[in-house]
Design a protein around this motif. Structure first.
Motif, PDB file in Angstrom:
ATOM      1  N   ASN A 201       0.841  -1.193   0.000  1.00 39.08           N
ATOM      2  CA  ASN A 201       0.000   0.000   0.000  1.00 39.08           C
ATOM      3  C   ASN A 201       0.877   1.245   0.000  1.00 39.08           C
ATOM      4  O   ASN A 201       1.926   1.294   0.655  1.00 39.08           O
ATOM      5  CB  ASN A 201      -0.909   0.015   1.222  1.00 39.08           C
ATOM      6  N   PHE A 202       0.431   2.247  -0.745  1.00 39.32           N
ATOM      7  CA  PHE A 202       1.183   3.496  -0.846  1.00 39.32           C
ATOM      8  C   PHE A 202       0.865   4.386   0.348  1.00 39.32           C
ATOM      9  O   PHE A 202      -0.291   4.780   0.564  1.00 39.32           O
ATOM     10  CB  PHE A 202       0.834   4.214  -2.140  1.00 39.32           C
ATOM     11  N   GLY A 203       1.903   4.729   1.128  1.00 38.93           N
ATOM     12  CA  GLY A 203       1.709   5.584   2.286  1.00 38.93           C
ATOM     13  C   GLY A 203       0.720   4.978   3.273  1.00 38.93           C
ATOM     14  O   GLY A 203       0.783   3.795   3.621  1.00 38.93           O
ATOM     15  N   THR A 204      -0.233   5.796   3.700  1.00 38.49           N
ATOM     16  CA  THR A 204      -1.269   5.327   4.630  1.00 38.49           C
ATOM     17  C   THR A 204      -2.554   4.961   3.899  1.00 38.49           C
ATOM     18  O   THR A 204      -3.575   4.705   4.534  1.00 38.49           O
ATOM     19  CB  THR A 204      -1.586   6.427   5.657  1.00 38.49           C
ATOM     20  N   SER A 205      -2.493   4.924   2.574  1.00 33.22           N
ATOM     21  CA  SER A 205      -3.707   4.715   1.780  1.00 33.22           C
ATOM     22  C   SER A 205      -3.918   3.237   1.466  1.00 33.22           C
ATOM     23  O   SER A 205      -3.102   2.372   1.787  1.00 33.22           O
ATOM     24  CB  SER A 205      -3.622   5.506   0.467  1.00 33.22           C
ATOM     25  N   THR A 206      -5.020   2.957   0.793  1.00 29.95           N
ATOM     26  CA  THR A 206      -5.319   1.606   0.311  1.00 29.95           C
ATOM     27  C   THR A 206      -4.889   1.426  -1.145  1.00 29.95           C
ATOM     28  O   THR A 206      -5.233   0.431  -1.770  1.00 29.95           O
ATOM     29  CB  THR A 206      -6.828   1.330   0.431  1.00 29.95           C
ATOM     30  N   ILE A 207      -4.122   2.368  -1.680  1.00 30.17           N
ATOM     31  CA  ILE A 207      -3.686   2.318  -3.078  1.00 30.17           C
ATOM     32  C   ILE A 207      -2.507   1.365  -3.227  1.00 30.17           C
ATOM     33  O   ILE A 207      -1.514   1.473  -2.494  1.00 30.17           O
ATOM     34  CB  ILE A 207      -3.279   3.718  -3.583  1.00 30.17           C
ATOM     35  N   LYS A 208      -2.604   0.427  -4.166  1.00 31.91           N
ATOM     36  CA  LYS A 208      -1.482  -0.436  -4.537  1.00 31.91           C
ATOM     37  C   LYS A 208      -1.022   0.008  -5.930  1.00 31.91           C
ATOM     38  O   LYS A 208      -1.678  -0.268  -6.933  1.00 31.91           O
ATOM     39  CB  LYS A 208      -1.905  -1.901  -4.540  1.00 31.91           C
ATOM     40  N   THR A 209       0.091   0.689  -5.965  1.00 33.83           N
ATOM     41  CA  THR A 209       0.538   1.298  -7.225  1.00 33.83           C
ATOM     42  C   THR A 209       0.851   0.260  -8.300  1.00 33.83           C
ATOM     43  O   THR A 209       0.839   0.569  -9.487  1.00 33.83           O
ATOM     44  CB  THR A 209       1.781   2.167  -6.976  1.00 33.83           C
ATOM     45  N   GLN A 210       1.160  -0.971  -7.902  1.00 35.57           N
ATOM     46  CA  GLN A 210       1.498  -2.012  -8.861  1.00 35.57           C
ATOM     47  C   GLN A 210       0.372  -2.283  -9.859  1.00 35.57           C
ATOM     48  O   GLN A 210       0.625  -2.654 -10.996  1.00 35.57           O
ATOM     49  CB  GLN A 210       1.843  -3.304  -8.113  1.00 35.57           C
ATOM     50  N   PHE A 211      -0.878  -2.081  -9.432  1.00 40.53           N
ATOM     51  CA  PHE A 211      -2.020  -2.470 -10.256  1.00 40.53           C
ATOM     52  C   PHE A 211      -2.715  -1.290 -10.935  1.00 40.53           C
ATOM     53  O   PHE A 211      -3.775  -1.456 -11.528  1.00 40.53           O
ATOM     54  CB  PHE A 211      -3.036  -3.236  -9.399  1.00 40.53           C
ATOM     55  N   LEU A 212      -2.124  -0.100 -10.857  1.00 40.93           N
ATOM     56  CA  LEU A 212      -2.748   1.070 -11.461  1.00 40.93           C
ATOM     57  C   LEU A 212      -2.533   1.083 -12.977  1.00 40.93           C
ATOM     58  O   LEU A 212      -1.464   0.718 -13.478  1.00 40.93           O
ATOM     59  CB  LEU A 212      -2.175   2.345 -10.852  1.00 40.93           C
ATOM     60  N   SER A 213      -3.538   1.517 -13.687  1.00 41.61           N
ATOM     61  CA  SER A 213      -3.429   1.663 -15.139  1.00 41.61           C
ATOM     62  C   SER A 213      -2.898   3.059 -15.475  1.00 41.61           C
ATOM     63  O   SER A 213      -3.129   4.020 -14.738  1.00 41.61           O
ATOM     64  CB  SER A 213      -4.792   1.455 -15.796  1.00 41.61           C
ATOM     65  N   PHE A 214      -2.191   3.155 -16.599  1.00 41.92           N
ATOM     66  CA  PHE A 214      -1.708   4.468 -17.038  1.00 41.92           C
ATOM     67  C   PHE A 214      -1.324   4.397 -18.508  1.00 41.92           C
ATOM     68  O   PHE A 214      -1.166   3.323 -19.093  1.00 41.92           O
ATOM     69  CB  PHE A 214      -0.535   4.961 -16.187  1.00 41.92           C
ATOM     70  N   ASP A 215      -1.157   5.570 -19.096  1.00 41.77           N
ATOM     71  CA  ASP A 215      -0.841   5.710 -20.516  1.00 41.77           C
ATOM     72  C   ASP A 215       0.594   6.204 -20.673  1.00 41.77           C
ATOM     73  O   ASP A 215       1.016   7.120 -19.965  1.00 41.77           O
ATOM     74  CB  ASP A 215      -1.817   6.699 -21.153  1.00 41.77           C
ATOM     75  N   VAL A 216       1.348   5.602 -21.581  1.00 47.62           N
ATOM     76  CA  VAL A 216       2.739   6.026 -21.806  1.00 47.62           C
ATOM     77  C   VAL A 216       2.904   6.732 -23.151  1.00 47.62           C
ATOM     78  O   VAL A 216       4.037   6.990 -23.581  1.00 47.62           O
ATOM     79  CB  VAL A 216       3.704   4.827 -21.729  1.00 47.62           C
ATOM     80  N   SER A 217       1.807   7.044 -23.811  1.00 47.53           N
ATOM     81  CA  SER A 217       1.910   7.713 -25.107  1.00 47.53           C
ATOM     82  C   SER A 217       2.350   9.169 -24.970  1.00 47.53           C
ATOM     83  O   SER A 217       2.638   9.826 -25.969  1.00 47.53           O
ATOM     84  CB  SER A 217       0.568   7.654 -25.841  1.00 47.53           C
ATOM     85  N   PHE A 218       2.429   9.676 -23.724  1.00 51.10           N
ATOM     86  CA  PHE A 218       2.927  11.048 -23.524  1.00 51.10           C
ATOM     87  C   PHE A 218       4.419  11.137 -23.836  1.00 51.10           C
ATOM     88  O   PHE A 218       4.933  12.210 -24.141  1.00 51.10           O
ATOM     89  CB  PHE A 218       2.702  11.496 -22.067  1.00 51.10           C
ATOM     90  N   PHE A 219       5.128  10.010 -23.741  1.00 49.21           N
ATOM     91  CA  PHE A 219       6.576  10.008 -23.984  1.00 49.21           C
ATOM     92  C   PHE A 219       6.840   9.975 -25.490  1.00 49.21           C
ATOM     93  O   PHE A 219       6.618   8.960 -26.145  1.00 49.21           O
ATOM     94  CB  PHE A 219       7.221   8.793 -23.314  1.00 49.21           C
ATOM     95  N   LYS A 220       7.338  11.069 -26.013  1.00 54.85           N
ATOM     96  CA  LYS A 220       7.604  11.177 -27.450  1.00 54.85           C
ATOM     97  C   LYS A 220       9.087  11.017 -27.801  1.00 54.85           C
ATOM     98  O   LYS A 220       9.415  10.773 -28.971  1.00 54.85           O
ATOM     99  CB  LYS A 220       7.131  12.540 -27.970  1.00 54.85           C
ATOM    100  N   SER A 221       9.968  11.151 -26.804  1.00 54.03           N
ATOM    101  CA  SER A 221      11.402  11.141 -27.093  1.00 54.03           C
ATOM    102  C   SER A 221      12.170  10.149 -26.227  1.00 54.03           C
ATOM    103  O   SER A 221      13.404  10.127 -26.270  1.00 54.03           O
ATOM    104  CB  SER A 221      11.995  12.544 -26.870  1.00 54.03           C
ATOM    105  N   VAL A 222      11.496   9.349 -25.439  1.00 54.98           N
ATOM    106  CA  VAL A 222      12.173   8.483 -24.482  1.00 54.98           C
ATOM    107  C   VAL A 222      13.029   7.434 -25.202  1.00 54.98           C
ATOM    108  O   VAL A 222      12.584   6.775 -26.143  1.00 54.98           O
ATOM    109  CB  VAL A 222      11.155   7.798 -23.547  1.00 54.98           C
ATOM    110  N   GLU A 223      14.288   7.314 -24.769  1.00 55.36           N
ATOM    111  CA  GLU A 223      15.228   6.355 -25.347  1.00 55.36           C
ATOM    112  C   GLU A 223      15.510   5.202 -24.377  1.00 55.36           C
ATOM    113  O   GLU A 223      15.818   4.094 -24.807  1.00 55.36           O
ATOM    114  CB  GLU A 223      16.543   7.053 -25.706  1.00 55.36           C
TER     115      GLU A 223
END
Length: 531
Positions: A201-223
């Motif tokens: 769990n992240f901090g004192t919350s019930t959030i488990k960052t391992q299972f969060l969804s996200f978008d990586v299309s913001f990265f246009k130049s990442v090598e």
């Protein structure tokens, strides 16, 4: 994920209460439990912190009731009865604030966000904090020398993904430094990134960052991209990374390579439709260590330009397939797996230059005898128990560095000398376990090598003599094995006595039918079939 809307939304849950308190001789600390949607977290505050917060809040929003916060008390403020009543009063105060901002559809002021840790757990608060950080230091990070990756959490990536989808302006506060566009501009230009989650769990919350969804299309130049402890099935926009990424590292995230290689597809289409998939044509360094890979699937060939591949700390046992599709592969790390067979490595990684097979369960190196480009080989901590099991390495013309530490064979007397003897005239060029051979080791290895070659030559000559003795010298139609043994006993015994190692070969000759019509020699008269 926690999300505060300025106006009430259907199904949007908001709740706050003081659930507990702790008292010592100096002060009392109250535990505040906040709930937004399906996320909960806790904050601990003293009354003095409530007072400072309330004073700051009144400055920003004068319409808030000044007397809504319970007053201070200088004497007898540690009695259980007073603490209980103050807890109830502070609980009502926080509930009043939640209701006030909801009814008036107001953005949460900065002091409120920081007081209740919204900047750690709520979408708007997370985005504002990150935007301000990048506004102040983004240019410095982008222009810094070296290749130190910019670290961003799955929680922050998830918050950006959620925030950009909201029908709200990019700047939802009066401070332009907290504009969402600062984040998007930075992510568009950053070249080195690591996204590291956690199963806890992240901090004192019930959030488990391992299972969060996200978008990586913001990265246009990442090598260079490092993904650690994330759920790859929850990541969108992966195909966009294929256009720029050269170094890709994924840890604690995969059970099969197709999860990242195919992204939006579930399997490689038939050859007639291969145009549907784009390869990772710029990736030269692929690090898939510390995952849960049991085998290598066909999608590995999509990393067709890979030069360095790290598969250490996985669960590989026998199936090392599809490596032959990586035609540019030079460095391969398979350490800390469960491999016990490398018999087909010659056909799979023929052009390899560095191979790490340490901490496996190998009992022989026979499958490595044709890796003619191999320079460095690490076989530390395997189950190699005799010099014979590594003799095949003597045929490697380019091998310079060999590691055999923590194998049973290292307990053999004169272990180093016997290993150097395997390489014959090249012993002086090979470093063993990080040390070059001294002159004494080279000289003694040369003696052992010479003796070994002499025995091999004698054995070869003896074998040729045996074959010649067993060859008939006149055309015959059928020769029984019993007659052959009777007439050749003296010759065979003489040869066997000079080379006992070939005696077993002689004794195991099967009954044969010989056709020697083309021979110019004749058998002795007593061996000729008079019928």
């Amino acid at each position: 994920m926690a999300l505060w809307f300025t106006s009430p939304q259907l199904g949007n849950r908001r709740d706050i209460q003081i659930t507990n308190f702790q008292t010592n001789q100096k002060y009392t600390e109250y535990t505040i439990d906040i709930c937004l949607d399906d996320i909960r977290w806790q904050v601990k505050k003293r009354y003095s912190e409530f007072a400072d917060f309330h004073e700051e809040l009144i400055k920003h929003i004068p319409t808030i009731d000044v007397k809504s916060l319970p007053p201070k008390k200088l004497l007898n403020n540690n009695s259980p009865d007073f603490i209980h009543r103050r807890r109830l009063a502070l609980d009502n105060y926080l509930k009043y604030l939640f209701q006030f901002f909801t009814i008036n559809s107001l953005q949460l002021p900065e002091c409120f966000v920081n007081f209740l840790d919204f900047h750690l757990y709520e979408v708007h608060g997370i985005v504002r904090k990150l935007a301000e950080e990048l506004f102040l230091s983004g240019d410095k990070i982008l222009s810094a020398p070296g290749k130190k990756p910019f670290s961003i959490s799955p929680l922050q990536m998830h918050a950006i993904t959620r925030r950009i989808k909201l029908a709200e302006p990019p700047c939802d506060s009066n401070d332009p430094a907290k504009d969402l566009s600062h984040i998007l501009d930075f992510l568009c230009h950053v070249k080195y990134v690591q996204i590291i989650g956690s199963p806890d769990n992240f901090g004192t919350s019930t959030i488990k960052t391992q299972f969060l969804s996200f978008d990586v299309s913001f990265f246009k130049s990442v090598e260079e991209l490092i993904l650690d402890c994330v759920q790859t099935s929850q990541i969108t926009g992966i195909d966009n990374l294929k256009k720029t990424v050269r170094h890709l590292s994924i840890h604690r995230s995969l059970t099969s390579i197709r999860e990242i290689a195919l992204s939006s597809l579930t399997e490689i289409p038939p050859s007639s439709n291969e145009w549907l998939i784009s390869t990772w044509k710029f990736v030269t360094h692929l690090d898939l260590s510390k995952n849960s890979l049991h085998s290598l699937d066909e999608s590995l060939k999509l990393f067709c330009k890979t030069e360095s591949l790290d598969l250490s700390y996985n669960l590989l046992e026998t199936s090392i397939d599809h490596l032959q599709h990586l035609h540019f592969l030079q460095n391969l790390n398979l350490s800390n797996n469960r491999l016990h067979d490398v018999s087909d490595f010659n056909a799979r990684v023929g052009n390899i230059r560095s191979l790490d097979l340490s901490f496996n369960e190998l009992i022989t190196t026979d499958g490595l005898s044709r890796l003619y480009s191999l320079i460095t080989l690490n076989l530390t901590s395997n189950k190699l128990d005799s010099i014979k099991n590594i003799e095949s390495l003597g045929s490697l013309p380019c091998l310079e560095n060999l590691w055999l530490k923590n194998n049973p064979l290292t307990r053999i007397v004169d272990y180093r000398i016997r290993v150097f003897a395997v390489f014959y005239n090249r012993a002086k060029d090979v470093w063993l376990d990080g040390q070059m051979p001294d002159q004494r080791e080279i000289d003694r290895a040369a003696v052992i090598s010479a003796m070994s070659r002499a025995k091999q030559n004698e054995a070869a000559q003896a074998t040729m003599l045996v074959r010649k003795a067993l060859s008939p010298t006149k055309p015959i139609s059928l020769l029984s094995s019993s007659l052959l043994r009777q007439t050749s006993t003296n010759t065979i015994n003489n040869i066997a006595s000079s080379c006992p190692s070939n005696l077993s070969i002689i004794e195991k000759q099967p009954d044969v039918v010989l056709d020697t019509t083309g021979s110019n020699n004749t058998l002795p008269t007593e061996m000729t079939d008079t019928n």
